[in-house]
Design an enzyme around this catalytic site. Structure first.
Site, PDB file in Angstrom:
ATOM      1  N   HIS A   1       0.834  -1.198   0.000  1.00 24.47           N
ATOM      2  CA  HIS A   1       0.000   0.000   0.000  1.00 24.47           C
ATOM      3  C   HIS A   1       0.870   1.250   0.000  1.00 24.47           C
ATOM      4  O   HIS A   1       1.914   1.288   0.644  1.00 24.47           O
ATOM      5  CB  HIS A   1      -0.928   0.015   1.221  1.00 24.47           C
ATOM      6  CG  HIS A   1      -2.124  -0.840   1.029  1.00 24.47           C
ATOM      7  ND1 HIS A   1      -3.350  -0.338   0.683  1.00 24.47           N
ATOM      8  CD2 HIS A   1      -2.283  -2.174   1.096  1.00 24.47           C
ATOM      9  CE1 HIS A   1      -4.210  -1.325   0.547  1.00 24.47           C
ATOM     10  NE2 HIS A   1      -3.577  -2.452   0.791  1.00 24.47           N
TER      11      HIS A   1
ATOM     12  N   PHE B   1       0.971   3.638   7.026  1.00 27.20           N
ATOM     13  CA  PHE B   1      -0.304   3.920   7.671  1.00 27.20           C
ATOM     14  C   PHE B   1      -1.391   3.629   6.649  1.00 27.20           C
ATOM     15  O   PHE B   1      -1.377   4.170   5.544  1.00 27.20           O
ATOM     16  CB  PHE B   1      -0.364   5.388   8.098  1.00 27.20           C
ATOM     17  CG  PHE B   1      -1.677   5.792   8.703  1.00 27.20           C
ATOM     18  CD1 PHE B   1      -1.954   5.524  10.033  1.00 27.20           C
ATOM     19  CD2 PHE B   1      -2.638   6.459   7.939  1.00 27.20           C
ATOM     20  CE1 PHE B   1      -3.169   5.905  10.606  1.00 27.20           C
ATOM     21  CE2 PHE B   1      -3.848   6.843   8.496  1.00 27.20           C
ATOM     22  CZ  PHE B   1      -4.110   6.562   9.832  1.00 27.20           C
TER      23      PHE B   1
ATOM     24  N   MET C   1      -5.497   3.455   5.932  1.00 21.85           N
ATOM     25  CA  MET C   1      -6.827   3.863   6.363  1.00 21.85           C
ATOM     26  C   MET C   1      -7.725   3.869   5.131  1.00 21.85           C
ATOM     27  O   MET C   1      -7.326   4.366   4.082  1.00 21.85           O
ATOM     28  CB  MET C   1      -6.777   5.261   6.986  1.00 21.85           C
ATOM     29  CG  MET C   1      -8.098   5.796   7.460  1.00 21.85           C
ATOM     30  SD  MET C   1      -7.839   7.409   8.274  1.00 21.85           S
ATOM     31  CE  MET C   1      -9.542   7.885   8.514  1.00 21.85           C
ATOM     32  N   ALA C   2      -8.900   3.291   5.262  1.00 25.69           N
ATOM     33  CA  ALA C   2      -9.883   3.350   4.183  1.00 25.69           C
ATOM     34  C   ALA C   2     -10.407   4.775   4.151  1.00 25.69           C
ATOM     35  O   ALA C   2     -11.229   5.156   4.972  1.00 25.69           O
ATOM     36  CB  ALA C   2     -11.008   2.344   4.428  1.00 25.69           C
ATOM     37  N   VAL C   3      -9.895   5.572   3.217  1.00 23.25           N
ATOM     38  CA  VAL C   3     -10.158   7.013   3.235  1.00 23.25           C
ATOM     39  C   VAL C   3     -11.405   7.428   2.463  1.00 23.25           C
ATOM     40  O   VAL C   3     -11.743   8.611   2.454  1.00 23.25           O
ATOM     41  CB  VAL C   3      -8.935   7.819   2.718  1.00 23.25           C
ATOM     42  CG1 VAL C   3      -7.733   7.594   3.629  1.00 23.25           C
ATOM     43  CG2 VAL C   3      -8.615   7.496   1.276  1.00 23.25           C
TER      44      VAL C   3
END
Length: 173
Positions: free
Chosen positions: A75, A127, A129-131
């Site tokens: 990612h 980091f 995060m599903a943004v």
């Protein structure tokens, strides 16, 4: 009315893997295993997106911790160097742009780069995060609240976020 599930079930192996390899970032192995499971049990996976999502999540969850770590490391950083260089996947680029991360001021960008570096140095993966639907402020709060976590807590959280991202991407198909 067009039924996308019927379309999925009729794809050849190469097209199937190409389509589903976009769900888990740079992790074609998940789509390849889904293809093998679909071939063995064709009726079990393609009558709902929820079943496809569950099947893919189970493939990931039953992989080794090393494979999961590779998936996490695949990612990109949020508002990071890959984004600046235009090297994001189409899905990541769209997700980050939707959260306004493509519109950062110089100060915001410098702050994100520093947060990314601190987080990656501590945990050994970016980091995540599903943004989708999040704001820059919510993402910054996520960094601030999660960076103090221990490694296992954050590994588990990152895996949870990866599955949320996969769910969004499947829904967008």
């Amino acid at each position: 009315m067009h039924d996308p599930l019927a379309t999925f079930s009729h794809l050849n192996e190469a097209d199937f893997i190409a389509l589903f390899s976009r769900i888990y970032e740079h992790s074609t192995w998940v789509a390849e295993e889904l293809w093998r499971q679909k071939a063995a049990h064709p009726s079990e996976y393609f009558d709902s997106i929820d079943k496809i999502q569950t099947a893919m999540a189970n493939i990931v969850e039953h992989s080794s911790d090393e494979q999961k770590l590779i998936l996490l490391r695949a990612h990109p950083d949020l508002a990071g160097k890959a984004a600046l260089a235009g090297e994001l996947t189409q899905e990541s680029s769209s997700e980050q742009a939707g959260a306004g991360l493509d519109q950062c001021t110089e100060e915001e960008l410098a702050h994100f780069l520093q947060l990314n570096d601190t987080y990656r140095e501590k945990f050994g993966f970016p980091f995540i995060m599903a943004v989708k639907g999040a704001t820059k402020a919510q993402i910054l709060t996520g960094f601030e609240t999660r960076t103090p976590n221990d490694w296992q807590t954050e590994f588990d959280r990152a895996m949870s976020e990866v599955h949320k991202i996969a769910g969004f991407r499947l829904a967008d198909l």
